[in-house]
Scaffold this active site. Structure first.
Site, PDB file in Angstrom:
ATOM      1  N   ASP A   1      42.839 -70.966   8.173  1.00 17.83           N
ATOM      2  CA  ASP A   1      43.881 -71.078   7.147  1.00 17.83           C
ATOM      3  C   ASP A   1      43.242 -71.411   5.799  1.00 17.83           C
ATOM      4  OD1 ASP A   1      45.698 -70.809   9.186  1.00 17.83           O
ATOM      5  OD2 ASP A   1      46.142 -72.948   9.342  1.00 17.83           O
TER       6      ASP A   1
ATOM      7  N   ASP B   1      46.191 -80.201   1.310  1.00 18.99           N
ATOM      8  CA  ASP B   1      45.653 -80.326   2.677  1.00 18.99           C
ATOM      9  C   ASP B   1      44.438 -81.250   2.668  1.00 18.99           C
ATOM     10  OD1 ASP B   1      47.255 -78.603   4.350  1.00 18.99           O
ATOM     11  OD2 ASP B   1      46.300 -76.870   3.423  1.00 18.99           O
TER      12      ASP B   1
ATOM     13  N   GLU C   1      43.246 -81.124  11.797  1.00 19.69           N
ATOM     14  CA  GLU C   1      43.305 -79.694  11.477  1.00 19.69           C
ATOM     15  C   GLU C   1      42.310 -79.331  10.378  1.00 19.69           C
ATOM     16  OE1 GLU C   1      47.158 -78.219  10.219  1.00 19.69           O
ATOM     17  OE2 GLU C   1      46.250 -76.407   9.445  1.00 19.69           O
ATOM     18  N   GLU C   2      42.063 -80.264   9.493  1.00 25.62           N
ATOM     19  CA  GLU C   2      41.224 -79.959   8.328  1.00 25.62           C
ATOM     20  C   GLU C   2      39.755 -80.325   8.517  1.00 25.62           C
ATOM     21  OE1 GLU C   2      42.679 -78.035   6.489  1.00 25.62           O
ATOM     22  OE2 GLU C   2      44.750 -78.481   7.010  1.00 25.62           O
TER      23      GLU C   2
ATOM     24  N   ASP D   1      47.498 -83.641  12.228  1.00 20.48           N
ATOM     25  CA  ASP D   1      47.714 -82.573  11.252  1.00 20.48           C
ATOM     26  C   ASP D   1      48.143 -83.325   9.998  1.00 20.48           C
ATOM     27  OD1 ASP D   1      48.584 -80.594   9.610  1.00 20.48           O
ATOM     28  OD2 ASP D   1      49.994 -79.698  11.034  1.00 20.48           O
TER      29      ASP D   1
ATOM     30  N   LEU E   1      48.684 -82.565   6.921  1.00 22.62           N
ATOM     31  CA  LEU E   1      49.751 -81.971   6.100  1.00 22.62           C
ATOM     32  C   LEU E   1      50.270 -80.746   6.818  1.00 22.62           C
ATOM     33  CD1 LEU E   1      51.159 -82.465   3.358  1.00 22.62           C
ATOM     34  CD2 LEU E   1      49.755 -80.631   2.447  1.00 22.62           C
ATOM     35  N   ASP E   2      51.440 -80.886   7.379  1.00 24.76           N
ATOM     36  CA  ASP E   2      52.062 -79.775   8.102  1.00 24.76           C
ATOM     37  C   ASP E   2      53.034 -79.040   7.178  1.00 24.76           C
ATOM     38  OD1 ASP E   2      52.947 -78.290  10.522  1.00 24.76           O
ATOM     39  OD2 ASP E   2      54.831 -79.287  10.008  1.00 24.76           O
TER      40      ASP E   2
ATOM     41  N   GLU F   1      49.407 -80.752  16.864  1.00 25.03           N
ATOM     42  CA  GLU F   1      50.764 -80.338  16.480  1.00 25.03           C
ATOM     43  C   GLU F   1      51.690 -80.397  17.703  1.00 25.03           C
ATOM     44  OE1 GLU F   1      50.343 -77.391  12.680  1.00 25.03           O
ATOM     45  OE2 GLU F   1      49.679 -76.508  14.555  1.00 25.03           O
TER      46      GLU F   1
HETATM   47  P1  AHG Z   1      50.093 -76.010   8.790  1.00 26.36           P
HETATM   48  O1  AHG Z   1      50.634 -76.007   7.394  1.00 26.36           O
HETATM   49  O2  AHG Z   1      49.705 -77.383   9.246  1.00 26.36           O
HETATM   50  O3  AHG Z   1      49.010 -74.986   9.023  1.00 26.36           O
HETATM   51  O4  AHG Z   1      51.269 -75.663   9.797  1.00 26.36           O
HETATM   52  C1  AHG Z   1      52.117 -74.600   9.517  1.00 26.36           C
HETATM   53  C2  AHG Z   1      52.816 -74.258  10.776  1.00 26.36           C
HETATM   54  C3  AHG Z   1      54.146 -74.936  10.978  1.00 26.36           C
HETATM   55  O5  AHG Z   1      54.403 -76.046  10.197  1.00 26.36           O
HETATM   56  C4  AHG Z   1      55.169 -73.873  10.703  1.00 26.36           C
HETATM   57  O6  AHG Z   1      56.264 -73.989  11.553  1.00 26.36           O
HETATM   58  C5  AHG Z   1      54.413 -72.601  10.920  1.00 26.36           C
HETATM   59  O7  AHG Z   1      53.052 -72.882  10.769  1.00 26.36           O
HETATM   60  C6  AHG Z   1      54.785 -71.567   9.927  1.00 26.36           C
HETATM   61  O8  AHG Z   1      54.092 -70.401  10.220  1.00 26.36           O
HETATM   62  P2  AHG Z   1      54.662 -68.964   9.806  1.00 26.36           P
HETATM   63  O9  AHG Z   1      54.427 -68.859   8.330  1.00 26.36           O
HETATM   64  O10 AHG Z   1      53.854 -68.003  10.610  1.00 26.36           O
HETATM   65  O11 AHG Z   1      56.124 -68.943  10.158  1.00 26.36           O
HETATM   66 MN    MN Z   2      50.892 -77.819  10.964  1.00 23.95          MN
HETATM   67 MN    MN Z   3      48.348 -78.757   8.344  1.00 22.28          MN
END
Ligand code: AHG
Ligand code: MN
Ligand code: MN
Length: 332
Positions: A63, A69, A92-93, A113, A115-116, A276
């Site tokens: 990501d 983050d 995660e980071e 995680d 920052l989700d 998560e």
């Molecule tokens: P993060 O920001 O920690 O990587 O998590 C994002 C996750 C979760 O929070 C969310 O429901 C999902 O990824 C969204 O993904 P899509 O954009 O594929 O829907």
């Molecule tokens: Mn997340």
């Molecule tokens: Mn995250």
């Protein structure tokens, strides 16, 4: 009538006195709350202090990292460094498990995680922090990666912080789930959602339906069923924010199901098991709900690597069971 709420500290102290939690765990939860207060403030000011946008790096799961983050990861690590309670963090980071406090008696491992929902940072959407605490098993001076590769059934406590219209901290405490709201005027989390219980069912479903074409035909039939509003005494409603913590919080309080399944492209979906799925699964189960890959209980999965992914369906027990049924058979 008392004019004062029950602070997180007071609540945890009472639990300690009643032998429901250990004193060092009280301190760990306090530090997580402290990190949450810092992040709540910084997130609300992000546009004013240059904290929006990409950092220009990718994390271990590919990501693109946002500035927030990286900042959030640093805040969580700093909150636990040299405290003598958390020896290592899987985040995660972070590419690998990071040792933050070696010591023969340092008892806990943190999975997080920080920052989700980070796609929401630049649009003032909901964000979250997810955390889980394991008791360290190795006996050497420093923890090893194996200390973090656990199954959710071993979690000592878990929870999340939701940064939204208010900042909410949800924790497991013993076999209960408790919710606290940050009162910014006094800078304290106050007990606002005691003994959270998830409704047995709910009308909301929450998923990114833009992956529909990439899902298993049984899942497509499930979505077709959910979105067909004819002949339903209780029609369903779709809600999806892009932040798991926010979408799960809705299901936890009002019932329903959040799902992020595997697809042709990503067999195990997107969400990460250790920091998560498993922590939220513990919250869900202790609140009377359920969390599943679709075929297996999330908490039973033994992690093999720290960034491993897992398909997730989480929320009300009957809604998750219904999801499992559809996934298996393609029909209700
Ligand atoms: P993060 O920001 O920690 O990587 O998590 C994002 C996750 C979760 O929070 C969310 O429901 C999902 O990824 C969204 O993904 P899509 O954009 O594929 O829907
Ligand atoms: Mn997340
Ligand atoms: Mn995250």
């Amino acid at each position: 009538m008392s004019t004062q709420g029950i602070t997180l500290n007071r609540y945890l102290w009472q639990q300690y006195k009643d032998d429901k939690i250990e004193l060092d765990l009280l301190m760990v939860l306090e530090q997580m709350a402290y990190a949450g207060k810092i992040l709540a403030g910084e997130i609300s000011r992000a546009a004013l202090v240059g904290h929006l946008g990409l950092a220009g790096e990718k994390n271990a799961t590919g990501d693109s990292q946002k500035k927030l983050d990286i900042y959030s990861n640093e805040v969580v690590i700093d909150a636990f460094s040299h405290l003598g309670l958390v020896t290592a963090i899987a985040s995660e980071e972070l590419d690998e498990v990071e040792l933050i406090d070696c010591g023969y008696d340092t008892p806990y491992i943190l999975v997080t995680d920080p920052l989700d929902g980070s796609s929401n940072t630049d649009v003032a959407g909901s964000l979250g922090t997810i955390f889980g605490i394991y008791r360290r098993e190795s006996t050497g001076l420093c923890a090893t990666e194996a200390d973090a590769l656990r199954s959710g059934t071993e979690l000592v406590t878990a929870g999340y912080i939701l940064y939204s219209t208010s900042t909410i901290l949800v924790i497991t405490c013993g076999d209960t789930v408790q919710g606290f709201t940050l009162d910014p005027n006094v800078g304290e989390f106050l007990l606002s959602h005691p003994d959270i219980r998830t409704p047995e069912s709910g009308k909301v479903y929450s998923a990114n339906l833009s992956y529909y074409a990439d899902w298993h035909p049984h899942l497509q039939q499930y979505v077709d069923y959910l979105s067909d509003r004819t002949d339903k005494s209780q029609p369903t409603s779709l809600r999806y924010s892009g932040a798991l913590v926010g979408d799960f919080h809705r299901c936890l309080l009002q019932g329903g199901v959040y799902f992020y399944p595997g697809s042709n492209e990503q067999e195990d979906g997107k969400l990460r098991l250790l920091y998560e799925c498993a922590p939220l699964a513990l919250v869900a189960e202790l609140a009377g709900g359920k969390a599943s890959t679709g075929t297996q209980r999330i908490l039973d999965i033994q992690a093999k690597s720290i960034h491993q992914r897992a398909p997730l369906a989480i929320g009300s027990t009957s809604a998750v069971s219904f999801y499992e049924q559809f996934l298996k058979t393609g029909t209700s």
